[in-house]
Design an enzyme around this catalytic site. Structure first.
Site, mmCIF file in Angstrom:
data_model
loop_
_atom_site.group_PDB
_atom_site.id
_atom_site.type_symbol
_atom_site.label_atom_id
_atom_site.label_comp_id
_atom_site.label_asym_id
_atom_site.label_seq_id
_atom_site.Cartn_x
_atom_site.Cartn_y
_atom_site.Cartn_z
ATOM 1 N N LEU A 153 0.859 -1.193 0.000
ATOM 2 C CA LEU A 153 0.000 0.000 0.000
ATOM 3 C C LEU A 153 0.896 1.245 0.000
ATOM 4 C CD1 LEU A 153 -3.091 0.549 0.059
ATOM 5 C CD2 LEU A 153 -2.844 0.997 2.498
ATOM 6 N N ARG A 233 5.927 -6.323 -9.311
ATOM 7 C CA ARG A 233 6.993 -7.083 -9.963
ATOM 8 C C ARG A 233 6.596 -8.550 -10.006
ATOM 9 N NH1 ARG A 233 8.542 -3.178 -12.005
ATOM 10 N NH2 ARG A 233 10.535 -2.117 -11.828
ATOM 11 N N GLU A 262 10.624 -11.638 -17.617
ATOM 12 C CA GLU A 262 10.173 -10.866 -18.790
ATOM 13 C C GLU A 262 11.282 -10.774 -19.834
ATOM 14 O OE1 GLU A 262 8.839 -7.114 -17.186
ATOM 15 O OE2 GLU A 262 7.352 -8.099 -15.920
ATOM 16 N N HIS A 280 3.907 -5.673 -19.415
ATOM 17 C CA HIS A 280 4.508 -4.665 -18.524
ATOM 18 C C HIS A 280 4.262 -3.243 -19.054
ATOM 19 C CE1 HIS A 280 7.883 -4.038 -15.370
ATOM 20 N NE2 HIS A 280 7.111 -2.971 -15.435
HETATM 21 P P1 NAP Z 1 6.321 2.032 -2.639
HETATM 22 O O1 NAP Z 1 5.647 3.359 -2.470
HETATM 23 O O2 NAP Z 1 7.698 1.856 -2.152
HETATM 24 O O3 NAP Z 1 5.350 0.934 -1.957
HETATM 25 C C1 NAP Z 1 5.736 -0.380 -1.721
HETATM 26 C C2 NAP Z 1 4.711 -1.026 -0.788
HETATM 27 O O4 NAP Z 1 5.061 -2.404 -0.651
HETATM 28 C C3 NAP Z 1 4.708 -0.435 0.603
HETATM 29 O O5 NAP Z 1 3.371 -0.360 1.069
HETATM 30 C C4 NAP Z 1 5.496 -1.438 1.433
HETATM 31 O O6 NAP Z 1 5.071 -1.408 2.789
HETATM 32 C C5 NAP Z 1 5.115 -2.740 0.741
HETATM 33 N N1 NAP Z 1 6.126 -3.787 0.938
HETATM 34 C C6 NAP Z 1 7.439 -3.742 0.608
HETATM 35 N N2 NAP Z 1 8.041 -4.888 0.950
HETATM 36 C C7 NAP Z 1 7.086 -5.686 1.495
HETATM 37 C C8 NAP Z 1 7.099 -6.996 2.048
HETATM 38 N N3 NAP Z 1 8.217 -7.735 2.112
HETATM 39 N N4 NAP Z 1 5.942 -7.492 2.526
HETATM 40 C C9 NAP Z 1 4.802 -6.768 2.464
HETATM 41 N N5 NAP Z 1 4.728 -5.519 1.964
HETATM 42 C C10 NAP Z 1 5.866 -4.986 1.491
HETATM 43 O O7 NAP Z 1 6.341 1.625 -4.162
HETATM 44 P P2 NAP Z 1 5.354 2.091 -5.333
HETATM 45 O O8 NAP Z 1 5.773 3.406 -5.847
HETATM 46 O O9 NAP Z 1 3.929 1.912 -4.864
HETATM 47 O O10 NAP Z 1 5.708 0.996 -6.447
HETATM 48 C C11 NAP Z 1 5.570 -0.378 -6.190
HETATM 49 C C12 NAP Z 1 6.222 -1.199 -7.262
HETATM 50 O O11 NAP Z 1 5.400 -1.236 -8.420
HETATM 51 C C13 NAP Z 1 7.555 -0.655 -7.800
HETATM 52 O O12 NAP Z 1 8.628 -0.947 -6.935
HETATM 53 C C14 NAP Z 1 7.680 -1.340 -9.134
HETATM 54 O O13 NAP Z 1 8.383 -2.555 -8.975
HETATM 55 C C15 NAP Z 1 6.225 -1.624 -9.528
HETATM 56 N N6 NAP Z 1 5.809 -0.871 -10.727
HETATM 57 C C16 NAP Z 1 5.274 -1.550 -11.782
HETATM 58 C C17 NAP Z 1 4.856 -0.837 -12.890
HETATM 59 C C18 NAP Z 1 4.282 -1.513 -14.078
HETATM 60 O O14 NAP Z 1 4.444 -1.011 -15.188
HETATM 61 N N7 NAP Z 1 3.594 -2.622 -13.920
HETATM 62 C C19 NAP Z 1 4.985 0.558 -12.932
HETATM 63 C C20 NAP Z 1 5.512 1.190 -11.837
HETATM 64 C C21 NAP Z 1 5.905 0.458 -10.722
HETATM 65 P P3 NAP Z 1 6.045 -1.843 4.017
HETATM 66 O O15 NAP Z 1 7.384 -1.242 3.723
HETATM 67 O O16 NAP Z 1 5.358 -1.321 5.214
HETATM 68 O O17 NAP Z 1 6.064 -3.327 3.984
HETATM 69 C C1 8YV Z 2 8.591 0.857 -16.382
HETATM 70 C C2 8YV Z 2 8.152 0.106 -13.956
HETATM 71 O O1 8YV Z 2 7.868 0.304 -17.438
HETATM 72 O O2 8YV Z 2 8.382 2.165 -12.822
HETATM 73 C C3 8YV Z 2 8.559 0.936 -12.799
HETATM 74 O O3 8YV Z 2 9.033 0.359 -11.809
HETATM 75 O O4 8YV Z 2 8.141 -1.077 -13.873
HETATM 76 C C4 8YV Z 2 7.680 0.756 -15.214
HETATM 77 O O5 8YV Z 2 7.275 2.064 -14.996
HETATM 78 C C5 8YV Z 2 9.929 0.219 -16.338
HETATM 79 O O6 8YV Z 2 10.702 0.710 -15.321
HETATM 80 C C6 8YV Z 2 10.630 0.413 -17.700
HETATM 81 O O7 8YV Z 2 11.254 1.647 -17.785
#
Ligand code: NAP
Ligand code: 8YV
Length: 321
Positions: A153, A233, A262, A280
């Site tokens: 979250l 991820r 991926e 992705h």
């Molecule tokens: P963030 O603000 O750092 O949030 C991460 C959340 O995960 C926090 O609520 C954290 O809470 C929780 N967490 C971390 N480790 C954990 C564990 N071991 N067990 C349970 N909860 C855990 O990150 P965000 O900005 O929301 O982004 C999240 C992730 O989305 C990124 O790191 C990236 O890998 C992914 N992403 C994917 C895309 C896509 O294109 N699909 C795009 C952007 C990002 P606690 O620390 O309290 O545990």
């Molecule tokens: C991107 C992502 O597609 O922000 C992240 O963590 O997974 C995505 O926004 C990726 O980083 C490729 O640049």
């Protein structure tokens, strides 16, 4: 004044490349074949590097760039960069948080609706002439009043929750640390939470702490009527267990934007009607990629000119001037 020399290690959109070229003398990574000549001739003068978050920058390259001061990763997740190694060399690492929350959350919600209403399956149904052929269209389930569990979250998870408000679901969450700024129920135990949920969103970062967190027990607790949405991820979900559970009907449906290896996706998923797959694409809109590129450029310019990055990864904050 001579412009700083920057390495484009890959994974950048044209928008990002153009933004970098406005400020830096940019060199594209030549690949394995040209690397030795590049590292000998240009390597010593490179002060910054940029790369897509899905590409990162290997330690073997970092170690050959003696003047490297900053790595700007385009993405919020930076699990492809060994930050401890960068820090040991005094190199700043930056990422692009927040600017992508809106579009990533939108894609997560799109997956939820598409998976629960079997949008892809019915799209095929129409294209294959089965509607016109009079075939039965099975009913799906609505989501109002259902329980949605957020695994993670953070910035993106909270944006998904904000958008979910219009759907009339009960929302709960699992993180390591309960949040003081939300009124939602926190579950310290993920399996217990999954057992109470109809839909589970996984919005976790990659890395050791989250690898395989969504395991067989979590998947089975979510159950044959449950839907799993994976937007953080792929490594956070045990993919072989997920595939088996979907195949055996022990999990109802899944919407997957991220995968363990991926761009390889388990082929068993291709024929499953209860699965929605995207490559992705969470942040992959013109608007968001432009914002990510802008933030990466701002980080590079600000750090190289004034020693102050705008969005350093948390581990690197102490490297600020
Ligand atoms: P963030 O603000 O750092 O949030 C991460 C959340 O995960 C926090 O609520 C954290 O809470 C929780 N967490 C971390 N480790 C954990 C564990 N071991 N067990 C349970 N909860 C855990 O990150 P965000 O900005 O929301 O982004 C999240 C992730 O989305 C990124 O790191 C990236 O890998 C992914 N992403 C994917 C895309 C896509 O294109 N699909 C795009 C952007 C990002 P606690 O620390 O309290 O545990
Ligand atoms: C991107 C992502 O597609 O922000 C992240 O963590 O997974 C995505 O926004 C990726 O980083 C490729 O640049």
């Amino acid at each position: 004044m001579a412009r700083e020399r920057l390495l484009d290690y890959g994974g950048l959109d044209n928008e990002a490349k153009a933004g970098l070229a406005r400020h830096f003398e940019v060199y594209e990574w030549p690949g394995e074949e040209g690397k030795e000549a590049f590292l000998a001739k240009i390597g010593p003068s490179i002060s910054g590097a940029a790369a897509g978050g899905d590409v990162g920058l290997p330690n073997a390259v970092i170690d050959r760039l003696p003047g490297l001061r900053i790595i700007a990763s385009l993405g919020v997740g930076y699990d492809r960069i060994d930050t401890s190694h960068a820090i040991s060399r005094g190199i700043m690492v930056t990422h692009t948080p927040d600017v992508l929350n809106d579009d990533v959350a939108n894609l997560a919600i799109a997956h939820m609706l598409a998976a629960t209403r079997r949008v892809v399956r019915f799209d095929r149904f129409v294209r294959e002439g089965r509607w016109a052929g009079g075939e039965y269209r099975p009913l799906t389930h609505g989501i109002a009043g259902k329980t949605v569990g957020m695994v993670g979250l953070g910035r993106i998870g909270r944006e998904i929750v904000r958008k979910l408000a219009v759907f009339g679901c009960d929302i709960v969450y699992h993180t390591r640390n309960p949040r003081q700024d939300v009124a939602l129920r926190h579950y310290p135990d993920l399996v217990v939470m999954a057992g109470d949920c109809d839909i589970l969103f996984v919005a976790l970062p990659g890395g050791e702490a989250t690898t395989g967190l969504v395991d067989r027990h979590v998947i089975e607790a979510l159950g044959p009527e449950g839907t799993l949405i994976s937007i953080g991820r792929g490594s956070a979900v045990n993919e072989p267990e997920l595939v088996k559970a979907l195949a055996d009907g022990r999990l109802g449906a899944a919407g997957l934007d991220v995968f363990s290896n991926e761009p390889n996706v388990p082929p068993e998923l291709f024929s499953m009607d209860n699965v929605v797959l995207t490559p992705h694409l969470g942040s992959a809109t013109v608007e968001t990629r432009k914002a990510m590129a802008g933030l990466a450029v701002d980080n590079l310019v600000s750090f190289l000119e004034h020693g102050k990055a705008i969005t350093p990864v948390p581990e690197c904050r102490h490297l600020q001037a």
